[in-house]
Every structure is written in structure tokens, then in C-alpha cells.
Design a protein around this motif. Sequence first.
Motif, PDB file in Angstrom:
ATOM      1  N   PHE A  28     -32.582 -11.175  42.023  1.00 21.32           N
ATOM      2  CA  PHE A  28     -33.793 -11.801  42.561  1.00 21.32           C
ATOM      3  C   PHE A  28     -34.785 -10.735  43.033  1.00 21.32           C
ATOM      4  N   THR A  29     -34.261  -9.700  43.694  1.00 20.67           N
ATOM      5  CA  THR A  29     -35.113  -8.614  44.170  1.00 20.67           C
ATOM      6  C   THR A  29     -35.841  -7.959  43.007  1.00 20.67           C
ATOM      7  N   PHE A  30     -35.078  -7.585  41.988  1.00 12.68           N
ATOM      8  CA  PHE A  30     -35.660  -6.874  40.850  1.00 12.68           C
ATOM      9  C   PHE A  30     -36.645  -7.734  40.066  1.00 12.68           C
ATOM     10  N   SER A  31     -36.344  -9.017  39.929  1.00 17.99           N
ATOM     11  CA  SER A  31     -37.271  -9.913  39.218  1.00 17.99           C
ATOM     12  C   SER A  31     -38.624  -9.944  39.920  1.00 17.99           C
ATOM     13  N   SER A  32     -38.601 -10.028  41.252  1.00 16.35           N
ATOM     14  CA  SER A  32     -39.844 -10.087  42.029  1.00 16.35           C
ATOM     15  C   SER A  32     -40.595  -8.771  41.987  1.00 16.35           C
ATOM     16  N   ILE A  33     -39.875  -7.663  42.163  1.00 17.89           N
ATOM     17  CA  ILE A  33     -40.554  -6.374  42.265  1.00 17.89           C
ATOM     18  C   ILE A  33     -41.079  -5.919  40.905  1.00 17.89           C
ATOM     19  N   LEU A  34     -40.388  -6.255  39.834  1.00 18.55           N
ATOM     20  CA  LEU A  34     -40.881  -5.942  38.491  1.00 18.55           C
ATOM     21  C   LEU A  34     -42.122  -6.765  38.165  1.00 18.55           C
ATOM     22  N   ASN A  85     -29.543  -9.628  52.316  1.00 17.54           N
ATOM     23  CA  ASN A  85     -30.430  -9.437  51.158  1.00 17.54           C
ATOM     24  C   ASN A  85     -31.273 -10.675  50.859  1.00 17.54           C
ATOM     25  N   ILE A  86     -30.803 -11.851  51.305  1.00 17.44           N
ATOM     26  CA  ILE A  86     -31.604 -13.074  51.121  1.00 17.44           C
ATOM     27  C   ILE A  86     -32.876 -12.995  51.963  1.00 17.44           C
ATOM     28  N   SER A  87     -32.762 -12.425  53.150  1.00 13.50           N
ATOM     29  CA  SER A  87     -33.932 -12.260  54.026  1.00 13.50           C
ATOM     30  C   SER A  87     -34.969 -11.372  53.345  1.00 13.50           C
ATOM     31  N   TRP A  88     -34.527 -10.232  52.859  1.00 10.83           N
ATOM     32  CA  TRP A  88     -35.426  -9.290  52.197  1.00 10.83           C
ATOM     33  C   TRP A  88     -36.019  -9.912  50.927  1.00 10.83           C
ATOM     34  N   ASN A  89     -35.164 -10.561  50.128  1.00  9.02           N
ATOM     35  CA  ASN A  89     -35.631 -11.168  48.873  1.00  9.02           C
ATOM     36  C   ASN A  89     -36.681 -12.240  49.114  1.00  9.02           C
ATOM     37  N   GLY A  90     -36.482 -13.026  50.171  1.00 14.13           N
ATOM     38  CA  GLY A  90     -37.410 -14.114  50.476  1.00 14.13           C
ATOM     39  C   GLY A  90     -38.814 -13.609  50.730  1.00 14.13           C
ATOM     40  N   LEU A  91     -38.910 -12.538  51.518  1.00 13.95           N
ATOM     41  CA  LEU A  91     -40.235 -12.006  51.848  1.00 13.95           C
ATOM     42  C   LEU A  91     -40.842 -11.243  50.672  1.00 13.95           C
ATOM     43  N   ILE A  92     -40.018 -10.472  49.965  1.00 13.51           N
ATOM     44  CA  ILE A  92     -40.507  -9.727  48.796  1.00 13.51           C
ATOM     45  C   ILE A  92     -41.052 -10.687  47.741  1.00 13.51           C
ATOM     46  N   SER A  93     -40.295 -11.753  47.458  1.00 16.44           N
ATOM     47  CA  SER A  93     -40.751 -12.720  46.453  1.00 16.44           C
ATOM     48  C   SER A  93     -42.011 -13.444  46.927  1.00 16.44           C
ATOM     49  N   GLY A  94     -42.117 -13.663  48.240  1.00 20.32           N
ATOM     50  CA  GLY A  94     -43.309 -14.297  48.800  1.00 20.32           C
ATOM     51  C   GLY A  94     -44.545 -13.443  48.575  1.00 20.32           C
ATOM     52  N   HIS A 100     -36.955   0.121  36.804  1.00 19.99           N
ATOM     53  CA  HIS A 100     -36.046  -0.062  35.668  1.00 19.99           C
ATOM     54  C   HIS A 100     -34.831   0.859  35.817  1.00 19.99           C
ATOM     55  N   CYS A 101     -35.079   2.114  36.174  1.00 21.49           N
ATOM     56  CA  CYS A 101     -33.972   3.061  36.387  1.00 21.49           C
ATOM     57  C   CYS A 101     -33.040   2.586  37.497  1.00 21.49           C
ATOM     58  N   LYS A 102     -33.640   1.999  38.544  1.00 22.04           N
ATOM     59  CA  LYS A 102     -32.845   1.498  39.665  1.00 22.04           C
ATOM     60  C   LYS A 102     -31.962   0.321  39.231  1.00 22.04           C
ATOM     61  N   THR A 103     -32.465  -0.511  38.315  1.00 24.54           N
ATOM     62  CA  THR A 103     -31.647  -1.642  37.829  1.00 24.54           C
ATOM     63  C   THR A 103     -30.427  -1.123  37.078  1.00 24.54           C
ATOM     64  N   ILE A 104     -30.614  -0.011  36.350  1.00 26.65           N
ATOM     65  CA  ILE A 104     -29.483   0.601  35.620  1.00 26.65           C
ATOM     66  C   ILE A 104     -28.473   1.152  36.615  1.00 26.65           C
ATOM     67  N   ASP A 122     -28.641  -8.192  33.256  1.00 26.81           N
ATOM     68  CA  ASP A 122     -28.789  -9.546  33.789  1.00 26.81           C
ATOM     69  C   ASP A 122     -29.986 -10.208  33.120  1.00 26.81           C
ATOM     70  N   VAL A 123     -29.845 -11.480  32.732  1.00 28.01           N
ATOM     71  CA  VAL A 123     -30.889 -12.161  31.958  1.00 28.01           C
ATOM     72  C   VAL A 123     -32.221 -12.221  32.697  1.00 28.01           C
ATOM     73  N   PHE A 124     -32.185 -12.461  34.013  1.00 27.64           N
ATOM     74  CA  PHE A 124     -33.430 -12.524  34.791  1.00 27.64           C
ATOM     75  C   PHE A 124     -34.088 -11.148  34.881  1.00 27.64           C
ATOM     76  N   VAL A 125     -33.261 -10.142  35.124  1.00 29.18           N
ATOM     77  CA  VAL A 125     -33.781  -8.781  35.279  1.00 29.18           C
ATOM     78  C   VAL A 125     -34.325  -8.244  33.956  1.00 29.18           C
ATOM     79  N   SER A 126     -33.568  -8.413  32.878  1.00 28.38           N
ATOM     80  CA  SER A 126     -34.024  -7.873  31.584  1.00 28.38           C
ATOM     81  C   SER A 126     -35.299  -8.568  31.107  1.00 28.38           C
TER      82      SER A 126
END
Length: 377
Positions: free
Chosen positions: A172-178, A136-145, A194-198, A205-209
Motif C-alpha cells: 500500500f505504501t509503495f502504490s501510493s508513493i509511486l 504501518n497502517i497509520s503511516w500508509n493512511g496519511l501517505i495515501s491521503g 523502485h529500488c526500495k521495492t526490490i 506484488d501485483v499492486f506494486v508492479s
Amino acid sequence: MEEIVRNTLLDVYSKLGDMEEAWHCFEEMGKLGDDVSFNSLIAGYARLGKGELSLVLYVQFLRTGLRISQFTFAGVLSACAGISGLVEGKQIHALVFKTGFEGNVFVANAVMDMYAKSGELESSWRVFVGMHHRDNISWNGLISGYSREGLSEEAMNLFIEMLKYGVAPTHFTFSSILSSCASIGSLLLGMQVHCKTIHCGLESDVFVSNAIIDMYAKCGSLESAMFVFNERSNLNTISWTALIAGYAQNGFNEEAIKLFTHMLKSDFKPDNGTFASVLSSCASLTALNYGKQVQVHAIKLGFDSNIYTASSLVSMYAKCGDMKEASKRFSAMPIRNLVTWNAIIAGHAHNGEGEKVLELFRTMVEQDGIAPDHVTY
């Protein structure tokens, strides 16, 4: 035994950010210093944003002939990412291939992150595609990029692919995609995320919310933003700022100012983003007296000298017609950006001071070397 103890101490100091003590331990080790001690120092300086020192240590490390490891690469590549050291990063990437570490997911993630944070998303993508194993770090890195560079559609497509491959999203994924949903103003996609985060149990989570509040606010759904905000038990400055900015950006300036007042009464400290938003509301309402009160809080918290807050103060005073104070704030700024110049130029233009406008325009272009944009003209 002594070497193990000193390495442990060095690593602890490094992770605590006390690099002075970490360096002291390293010096005391003398010839006992090994790859572990070097790696701890390199990573420690990188975490503190002192990537240049990490690179100096890395070069020193190579000269010792000590065994290079995945931890060495991860630390020094993180340093390159932090200082946008693309040239150095490419050289280190070449050594990754030479030493056979390109198949190591830990190292590959660091290479990919370095390219992404340096704006080289095509290179980051090539590393990602070439990975035999991704986490998931691999995916998160590119998504956030992609998200960071404003390529929201690419970020969304990659997020969908991530879910298809059965990789669990993280905060991290949700913060970037939101953030991507907010950037393109896609309320429907934002609601689905948002539904997926639920579903994933991460909505609290503080970052996600915070990202959810920001997404709803930027998409104009202020009622939803306020609902999520009120449901939170772990509010922080970012939560308040996201909501205040949302109201300000959507033209609800009085509500933004009321929220700012409520924030102060709730003992939360504003940051640069908060001051920029509330001063923008003061400017829109030509609420000069309240703007002055906001300035007092900015001075008290030491934000008045920050370029973003200072630019907002110049803009507020100019739009409220107090050009004397706007010019005073402008002259006091050690560094100015295009936003600051546009604010002071627009203020003088609004007051019919054509000669002053031309004088400022020439100074901006010829002395500060700042190119005008459509707002300037």
C-alpha cells in the motif's frame, strides 16, 4: 451456544458480502443480538459501500445501551470514510474521546483514515501526530491521503520519515508513493522507490508492479515501463491500461493502438481507462475506422454508457470530423461533464459552426450549471 453460532454465521455472511443472509441471521437472533452482531453488520455494510445503512445501525446500536468497542468505531468510521460523511465522522470522533478510545491505535487509524478520505488532511495529520503508537497502517493512511489529494511532496517527505523510524513499507505504501512520483513526473525519485521495492521484496506484488509501470509510463520512460511489463507473470487489466495510457500520453498513438489490439488478443478485458486512452489515440491520429471498432468493443463490454468512455467517444468522433455521430453520442448521454461539453463545443468550433457553439455554451452554463474552464474558452 446458539448466540455464538449465529454470530459466527452472521460474520461469515458479512465478510462474504451476502448482507441479505447476514441480516436474516441478525433478525432471527432477536433479543440475543449483541455488540458482536451489530459490529459485524456495521462493518459489512461499510465494506459494500453502503455507509448510510451502517450509520443507521450504529444509531440503533447506541440506543440499545450495548458496550461500544474498538470494532464498533472502526466499522462506523470506515462507513463515514466511504460516503464522505465528515459531519457524522466528527461526531463519532468526539465520542471516541468521551469513551477513552483515542489512545487505541486501531481506532485512531480509523479516525485518521476517515479525515484523510474526506479531504480533511490537517485533521488527519493532527490525529497522526497525537498518536503515542503508530503502525504501518497509520503511516500508509496519511501517505495515501496526501497522494490522493495531489500533495506529492508531502507524501514523499512522510515516506522518508517512515523509513527513518524503521517502519517497514507495505505494498500500500509503495502504490501510493509511486503514484506521487508519477504525478510530479519525478523519474529519479521513482527509480529510487523502485529500488526500495526490490530491497523489500515487493517488486513482484501485483499492486506494486502496476504502480511501477504507471510511474515509468507517466514519467516518459516507456522503455523501462515496457521492461517491467514484460517481466511480469501476473499481468492484469490495470497493467495493460497503464502501459497503453503511457504510450498515448507521450504521443506514441500507433503503439498505443497496437498494444490495445494485443491486449484483446491476449484475452484481457479493457476498462474505462483503457477505452479512454485508446480512443484518445484514435482521435489524435484521426483514425475514425479504428475508433468505430473500439466503440464496438465498448458496447460489447457495456462501457459505452459510462460517462468517461462516452465522453471519449464524443471527443474521438468530433476530432475525426464526424460531428453527426459525435452529436448522437452526446445526446444519448444521460449525464454529461465538463470534458464532454468541451469535446462537443470544440468539434463544432473546428467546423466553423459559431452559432451552434454559442447555443451549446449557453445550455452548458444555464441548464446543466457547469462552469466553463480555459479549455472551453
